[in-house]
Design an enzyme around this catalytic site. Structure first.
Site, PDB file in Angstrom:
ATOM      1  N   ASP A  37       0.816  -1.222   0.000  1.00 35.45           N
ATOM      2  CA  ASP A  37       0.000   0.000   0.000  1.00 35.45           C
ATOM      3  C   ASP A  37       0.849   1.271   0.000  1.00 35.45           C
ATOM      4  OD1 ASP A  37      -2.054  -1.814   0.321  1.00 35.45           O
ATOM      5  OD2 ASP A  37      -2.953  -0.801   2.046  1.00 35.45           O
ATOM      6  N   ASP A  38       0.210   2.349  -0.433  1.00 38.81           N
ATOM      7  CA  ASP A  38       0.676   3.740  -0.253  1.00 38.81           C
ATOM      8  C   ASP A  38       1.765   4.195  -1.215  1.00 38.81           C
ATOM      9  OD1 ASP A  38      -1.061   3.544   1.851  1.00 38.81           O
ATOM     10  OD2 ASP A  38       0.402   3.970   3.420  1.00 38.81           O
ATOM     11  N   HIS A  88      -6.033   3.011  -4.298  1.00 35.65           N
ATOM     12  CA  HIS A  88      -5.963   3.281  -2.849  1.00 35.65           C
ATOM     13  C   HIS A  88      -6.309   4.759  -2.612  1.00 35.65           C
ATOM     14  CE1 HIS A  88      -4.985   2.143   1.189  1.00 35.65           C
ATOM     15  NE2 HIS A  88      -3.846   2.787   1.282  1.00 35.65           N
ATOM     16  N   HIS A  92      -5.306   9.793  -0.407  1.00 33.66           N
ATOM     17  CA  HIS A  92      -5.149   9.120   0.889  1.00 33.66           C
ATOM     18  C   HIS A  92      -5.358  10.104   2.047  1.00 33.66           C
ATOM     19  CE1 HIS A  92      -3.672   6.224   3.825  1.00 33.66           C
ATOM     20  NE2 HIS A  92      -3.481   5.342   2.879  1.00 33.66           N
ATOM     21  N   HIS A 184       3.831  -2.341   3.122  1.00 38.98           N
ATOM     22  CA  HIS A 184       3.915  -0.981   2.569  1.00 38.98           C
ATOM     23  C   HIS A 184       5.246  -0.808   1.842  1.00 38.98           C
ATOM     24  CE1 HIS A 184       0.783  -0.561   5.634  1.00 38.98           C
ATOM     25  NE2 HIS A 184       0.332   0.448   4.911  1.00 38.98           N
TER      26      HIS A 184
HETATM   27 ZN   LIG Z   1      -2.801   3.337   3.012  1.00 38.71          ZN
END
Ligand SMILES: [Zn+2]
Length: 222
Positions: A37-38, A88, A92, A184
């Site tokens: 993620d991210d 995502h 964010h 991540h």
């Molecule tokens: Zn995230």
């Protein structure tokens, strides 16, 4: 108050109160999916991709739309090496779970558009920031035809003060067939953790498959 809400709602990512979220596949086969993620991150994502390439496995990257726009060449590399790029949200935002239907839709659509314009591919998978869903998010996700993806093993790799060994041990202690592991790629030393994890997975007879392959198992848990 907000923190309490986020903690409560995050804890509920697998409970499907609002949204049918795939968190694991129901299988006895020793397969797991890796999710990052991210990203993309200029420094750490290419290192993660190098390790994945060396082991010949495919992962899913839940990217933040504005970072994807910033590093389109990394997004292209993710796709060209056979991985999946997924949604995502565009920015964010910390307050995403409290957004109106209109802004939830904008966040999701802008991220989809950013990915599509870089890769030429449409997006099927979505992971809510913080794992938080609510009826508004659920409605928008459904209307956009996205599949929400959660996780069954949270690595806690973003928390400070933990060694990569501790994080790897945490994941391995929770390992189960059909797991979706949350990682991540933006974390410092993400590639070192991944390397450790790949060694452990192979020692335990686990095979890494993509989230789409897990989805194809179909008998996932509700
Ligand atoms: Zn995230």
């Amino acid at each position: 108050m907000l923190t309490a809400f986020l903690v409560w709602a995050s804890a509920d990512v697998g409970s499907n109160i609002y949204l049918k979220t795939l968190c694991r596949a129901k299988t006895t086969e020793r397969v797991v999916a890796l999710t990052f993620d991210d990203g993309p991150n200029e420094v750490t994502t290419p290192r993660v991709l190098d390790v994945l390439k060396r082991y010949g496995v495919q992962a899913t990257f839940f990217v933040v739309g504005q970072s994807a726009e910033q590093y389109p060449e990394i997004v292209q590399r993710i796709v060209s090496e056979g991985h999946t790029v997924a949604n995502h949200t565009y920015s964010h935002k910390a307050l995403f779970p409290l957004s109106s239907a209109q802004s939830v839709k904008e966040e999701l659509q802008r991220c989809n558009d950013a990915i599509a314009s870089i890769t030429g591919q449409s997006v099927n998978l979505f992971r809510p920031p913080f794992g938080v869903t609510n009826p508004i998010i659920a409605r928008v996700v459904k209307a956009m035809g996205l599949q929400a993806i959660g996780w069954s093993i949270r690595s806690l790799d973003t928390l400070s003060g933990r060694s990569r060994e501790q994080i790897c041990r945490r994941i391995c202690n929770r390992l189960h067939p059909g797991a979706i592991i949350l990682l991540h790629d933006r974390c410092k030393d993400a590639e070192i953790l991944l390397e450790m994890l790949m060694i452990q997975l192979s020692q335990r007879g686990y095979r890494v498959v993509s989230v789409s392959e897990l989805l194809n198992i179909r008998r996932y848990e509700d």
